[in-house]
Enzyme design. Structure first.
Site, short mmCIF file in Angstrom:
data_model
loop_
_atom_site.label_atom_id
_atom_site.label_comp_id
_atom_site.label_asym_id
_atom_site.label_seq_id
_atom_site.Cartn_x
_atom_site.Cartn_y
_atom_site.Cartn_z
N LYS A 218 101.86 -11.46 139.31
CA LYS A 218 103.06 -10.71 139.69
C LYS A 218 102.87 -9.26 139.26
CE LYS A 218 107.06 -12.01 141.55
NZ LYS A 218 107.04 -12.82 142.78
N THR B 104 103.83 -17.02 141.51
CA THR B 104 104.04 -15.70 140.92
C THR B 104 105.51 -15.55 140.49
OG1 THR B 104 104.54 -14.53 142.98
CG2 THR B 104 102.21 -14.73 142.37
N ARG C 16 92.72 32.23 132.80
CA ARG C 16 93.41 31.57 133.92
C ARG C 16 94.45 30.63 133.36
NH1 ARG C 16 89.27 26.64 135.90
NH2 ARG C 16 89.07 25.75 133.83
N GLN D 161 86.02 20.13 131.50
CA GLN D 161 85.03 19.19 130.97
C GLN D 161 84.86 19.37 129.46
OE1 GLN D 161 84.81 20.85 133.86
NE2 GLN D 161 83.46 19.87 135.35
N HIS E 102 95.65 23.44 140.06
CA HIS E 102 95.36 24.87 140.24
C HIS E 102 96.64 25.70 140.42
CE1 HIS E 102 91.25 23.64 140.53
NE2 HIS E 102 91.46 22.93 141.62
#
Ligand SMILES: O=c1[nH]c(=O)c2[nH]c(=O)[nH]c2[nH]1
Length: 320
Positions: free
Chosen positions: A14, A59, A188, A253, A281
């Site tokens: 389920k 289920t 940025r 990263q 962005h």
């Protein structure tokens, strides 16, 4: 039909069982809201290959068991422990079910701060949904080696934790070739929706007796107050947020790797840490046509949030 095909994998259960549980300590109330997925594997092949429903725990019953355990489990307020209780009950109750995969997604309900005699205090029974962030626990409860040798593999973490910083993020020195249009920037906006998963070493679960179903003893590794429940979620979230804020980021990263190493360093029981970080962005709006400067990094003030596409930076960092 030819014999050229066979059932190579089968799992059912389920999904999206929604449950709100209230725990009352006098006038001090606790709530948890969970979306639960409970999936089963075992000797269920014939339900697919021979339409044999005699091996199927409906289920609908899986949903009923989820609500029953939400009612009777002493572990219901801690998603790691609730997932283990539910998974262990499913594999120990049904002889032919060998594995349960339980995912518990916890939605946020925080106490509403109200004025008190000594300043703001948390309300005993009024809550606010303060954000889309979810705490997510996955428990694989494996009885395939016998009902008396149940092994639990647990991972936990969070998703949809949305963050943004307005400086101390750069991105330079990437591959430049004929496909490159992106400019190098030493400043940025960095924004991501954090998805974090950490895994623990497997633990053995004592076989619950029938009388024991309602109690379900949690192994000592996952006893209340251990790294399994409150410590890690709080700590991993804190480390993640603090690193995002304080890191002078050379890339998503590099920031990801720093976060993951810190979570590992600070939590001895955690074996792997994985992040999936979309790079959401924000593009400075070019107003040059109006004679207005808005493109110089660190001076740009008006940005266009770009919903799609986004970068997507993922990695898993593991203990040696
Ligand atoms: O931190 C980043 N990592 C990338 O891999 C990447 N790619 C890109 O276009 N911008 C960024 N930013």
């Amino acid at each position: 039909m030819s014999d050229a095909s066979f059932l190579s994998h089968a799992r059912y259960g389920k999904d999206k069982v929604r449950v709100l549980r209230v725990v009352r300590e006098g006038k001090w109330h606790h709530v948890v809201e969970y979306n639960v997925q409970a999936m089963l594997e075992g000797d269920i092949e014939t339900s697919y290959t021979e339409a044999d429903n005699s091996v199927v725990v409906a289920t609908d019953s899986i949903k009923n068991i989820t609500y029953y355990l939400a009612k009777i489990s002493p572990h219901v307020l801690v998603p790691e422990r609730f997932a283990l209780h539910l998974g262990t009950h499913l594999v120990s109750k049904y002889a032919h079910i060998h594995k349960a995969f339980v995912t518990v997604e916890q939605l946020r309900w925080s106490r509403i701060p109200v004025p008190g005699a000594q300043g703001p205090q948390e309300h005993p029974h009024a809550f606010i949904r303060d954000g889309d962030e979810k705490r997510i626990v996955r428990a694989e409860v494996d009885a395939s080696g016998g009902k008396d040798k149940i092994i639990a593999r647990v991972s936990a973490g969070l998703s949809d934790l949305l963050v943004l910083k307005t400086t101390e993020s750069a991105f330079t020195n990437f591959v430049r070739d004929k496909y490159t249009t992106l400019k190098e920037v030493d400043d940025r906006i960095l924004s991501t929706s954090i998805d974090l998963t950490y895994t623990f070493s497997p633990v053995e679960i004592p076989q619950p007796t029938d009388a024991d179903v309602e109690q379900f003893t949690i192994p000592t590794e996952i006893a209340p107050g251990s790294v399994w429940d409150t410590a890690v979620p709080t700590n991993a979230r804190k480390v993640t947020l603090e690193t995002f804020a304080s890191d002078n980021s050379d890339s998503v990263q590099a920031t990801l790797f720093r976060m993951a190493r810190l979570v590992l360093a600070q939590n001895a029981h955690v074996q792997t840490v994985a992040y999936a970080l979309p790079n959401k962005h924000y593009i400075p709006v070019d107003m040059g046509y109006l004679g207005v400067e808005n493109l110089v990094p660190a001076q740009a003030e008006v940005f266009m949030p770009i919903a799609a596409p986004s970068g997507l930076i993922t990695a898993t960092v593991s203990r040696k």
